[in-house]
Scaffold this motif. Structure first.
Motif, PDB file in Angstrom:
ATOM      1  N   SER A   1     -36.466  67.593  17.858  1.00  0.00           N
ATOM      2  CA  SER A   1     -37.037  66.566  16.991  1.00  0.00           C
ATOM      3  C   SER A   1     -37.935  65.644  17.804  1.00  0.00           C
ATOM      4  O   SER A   1     -37.787  65.513  19.020  1.00  0.00           O
TER       5      SER A   1
ATOM      6  N   LYS B   1     -40.170  61.749  17.597  1.00  0.00           N
ATOM      7  CA  LYS B   1     -40.282  60.469  16.899  1.00  0.00           C
ATOM      8  C   LYS B   1     -41.531  60.384  16.021  1.00  0.00           C
ATOM      9  O   LYS B   1     -41.565  59.619  15.060  1.00  0.00           O
ATOM     10  N   ASP B   2     -42.572  61.142  16.350  1.00  0.00           N
ATOM     11  CA  ASP B   2     -43.818  61.082  15.591  1.00  0.00           C
ATOM     12  C   ASP B   2     -43.822  61.979  14.364  1.00  0.00           C
ATOM     13  O   ASP B   2     -44.794  61.994  13.612  1.00  0.00           O
TER      14      ASP B   2
ATOM     15  N   GLY C   1     -41.942  63.135  10.823  1.00  0.00           N
ATOM     16  CA  GLY C   1     -40.965  62.880   9.767  1.00  0.00           C
ATOM     17  C   GLY C   1     -40.917  64.063   8.819  1.00  0.00           C
ATOM     18  O   GLY C   1     -41.927  64.732   8.590  1.00  0.00           O
TER      19      GLY C   1
ATOM     20  N   PRO D   1     -32.446  54.830   8.119  1.00  0.00           N
ATOM     21  CA  PRO D   1     -32.944  55.151   9.465  1.00  0.00           C
ATOM     22  C   PRO D   1     -33.289  53.910  10.278  1.00  0.00           C
ATOM     23  O   PRO D   1     -33.213  53.937  11.516  1.00  0.00           O
TER      24      PRO D   1
ATOM     25  N   ARG E   1     -37.789  56.876   2.436  1.00  0.00           N
ATOM     26  CA  ARG E   1     -36.906  56.784   3.611  1.00  0.00           C
ATOM     27  C   ARG E   1     -37.577  57.379   4.842  1.00  0.00           C
ATOM     28  O   ARG E   1     -37.503  56.821   5.937  1.00  0.00           O
ATOM     29  N   THR E   2     -38.241  58.512   4.668  1.00  0.00           N
ATOM     30  CA  THR E   2     -38.944  59.132   5.791  1.00  0.00           C
ATOM     31  C   THR E   2     -40.119  58.258   6.239  1.00  0.00           C
ATOM     32  O   THR E   2     -40.339  58.045   7.435  1.00  0.00           O
TER      33      THR E   2
ATOM     34  N   SER F   1     -39.740  55.107   8.648  1.00  0.00           N
ATOM     35  CA  SER F   1     -39.728  55.280  10.110  1.00  0.00           C
ATOM     36  C   SER F   1     -41.137  55.337  10.688  1.00  0.00           C
ATOM     37  O   SER F   1     -41.308  55.429  11.902  1.00  0.00           O
ATOM     38  N   GLU F   2     -42.136  55.318   9.803  1.00  0.00           N
ATOM     39  CA  GLU F   2     -43.551  55.298  10.169  1.00  0.00           C
ATOM     40  C   GLU F   2     -43.949  56.439  11.118  1.00  0.00           C
ATOM     41  O   GLU F   2     -44.546  56.214  12.171  1.00  0.00           O
ATOM     42  N   PRO F   3     -43.638  57.692  10.732  1.00  0.00           N
ATOM     43  CA  PRO F   3     -44.072  58.828  11.562  1.00  0.00           C
ATOM     44  C   PRO F   3     -45.569  59.036  11.453  1.00  0.00           C
ATOM     45  O   PRO F   3     -46.171  58.779  10.407  1.00  0.00           O
TER      46      PRO F   3
ATOM     47  N   LEU G   1     -46.313  63.824   8.857  1.00  0.00           N
ATOM     48  CA  LEU G   1     -45.345  64.017   7.788  1.00  0.00           C
ATOM     49  C   LEU G   1     -45.290  65.492   7.416  1.00  0.00           C
ATOM     50  O   LEU G   1     -46.311  66.098   7.078  1.00  0.00           O
TER      51      LEU G   1
ATOM     52  N   GLN H   1     -52.147  59.307   7.118  1.00  0.00           N
ATOM     53  CA  GLN H   1     -51.085  60.046   7.803  1.00  0.00           C
ATOM     54  C   GLN H   1     -51.395  61.537   7.845  1.00  0.00           C
ATOM     55  O   GLN H   1     -51.801  62.122   6.843  1.00  0.00           O
TER      56      GLN H   1
END
Length: 270
Positions: A83, A85-86, A88, A109, A156-157, A160-162, A165, A195
């Motif tokens: 996984s 962090k960038d 989602g 999260p 929700r995804t 986390s500001e990925p 996506l 995004q």
């Protein structure tokens, strides 16, 4: 101006990725043949193909849920494993927690990440509003429609500001009218957040409505058969579905897909 024209920076690279599974009895099946694809920052790309072509396998490899047999996944030119962090992910199956309200699901999260209570509430409410659920933030999933539950999972995804996506057929269980209207909301969110988005879908209309490019995959072993640039004007809504240019894209992509879908039906003995 489409996303590819606006930016030449490649943010996500799929480089020679393949995956083989071992079945009961020892037989092996290649779900995904060597696949390579670059996705630019801010681009919306859909991957479409017949059942069994490796779409979800590719999704799981990019998201770090599966390890590929060959090849690499890179973000900003750097190889990633597991996984990231960038990245989602929004899944096909409903993944909201029934014992938490909408706002409780969206803040989860952020709670895990240790974000202070006031900040996580404010961030969560921003994304609840963005997905169109203002007024429902204190409802539990049992009080919501299927589309609203999936929008909760999306919020929700997004909380986390990925940067990237990934969505694996998140609206497959919804009726066609609801899917098209939610497609309008997805386009709005994509434009606002700029995004990078990769959508796995089997729905041609959805793919054309949302995307800058549509990637058509072959039947198993899945690999890229064709990439179609969608040169329809933006901002784009579901109203464009009735236009002649849209219908031309629909016919073109179906021609690319029909042979593979037919082969899948024969080989799977449907």
């Amino acid at each position: 101006m489409t996303a590819p024209e606006a930016s030449l920076l490649v943010v996500l690279s799929i480089a020679g990725v393949s995956k083989e599974f071992q079945l009961k009895g020892g037989a092996k099946v290649t779900a995904l043949a060597s696949t390579t694809l670059d996705i630019k920052e801010g681009e919306f790309v859909s991957v479409i193909g017949p059942s069994g072509c490796g779409k979800s396998t590719l999704f799981n490899i990019i998201g770090g849920l599966l390890e590929s047999d060959t090849g690499r996944i890179l973000v900003d030119g750097r190889e990633i494993r597991g996984s990231h962090k960038d990245i989602g992910m929004v899944f096909q199956e409903e993944s909201v927690f029934p014992w938490r309200t909408v706002i409780g699901n969206v803040t989860l999260p952020l709670e895990i990440a240790g974000v202070p209570k006031k900040e996580r509430y404010e961030r969560a409410m921003h994304f609840v509003e963005l997905v169109g659920l203002t007024g429902f933030e204190n409802r539990r999933p049992s009080e919501l429609s299927g589309g609203m539950r999936q929008r909760t999972a999306l919020a929700r995804t997004l909380a986390s500001e990925p940067r990237i996506l990934l969505m694996d057929e998140p609206f497959a269980a919804l009726d066609e009218q609801t899917r098209m209207l939610i497609g309008d909301k997805i386009v709005q969110i994509w434009r606002e957040l700029n995004q990078t988005t990769l959508l796995i879908t089997h729905n041609l209309t959805e793919a054309i409505q949302l995307s800058d490019r549509v990637v058509v995959m072959s039947y198993r072993p899945g690999t890229i058969k064709q990439i179609v640039q969608i040169e329809l004007p933006r901002p784009r809504t579901s109203e464009i579905i009735s236009s002649e240019p849209f219908r031309r894209y629909l016919g073109q992509i179906w021609q690319d897909l029909r042979e593979e879908a037919t082969r899948g039906m024969i080989e799977s003995k449907i």
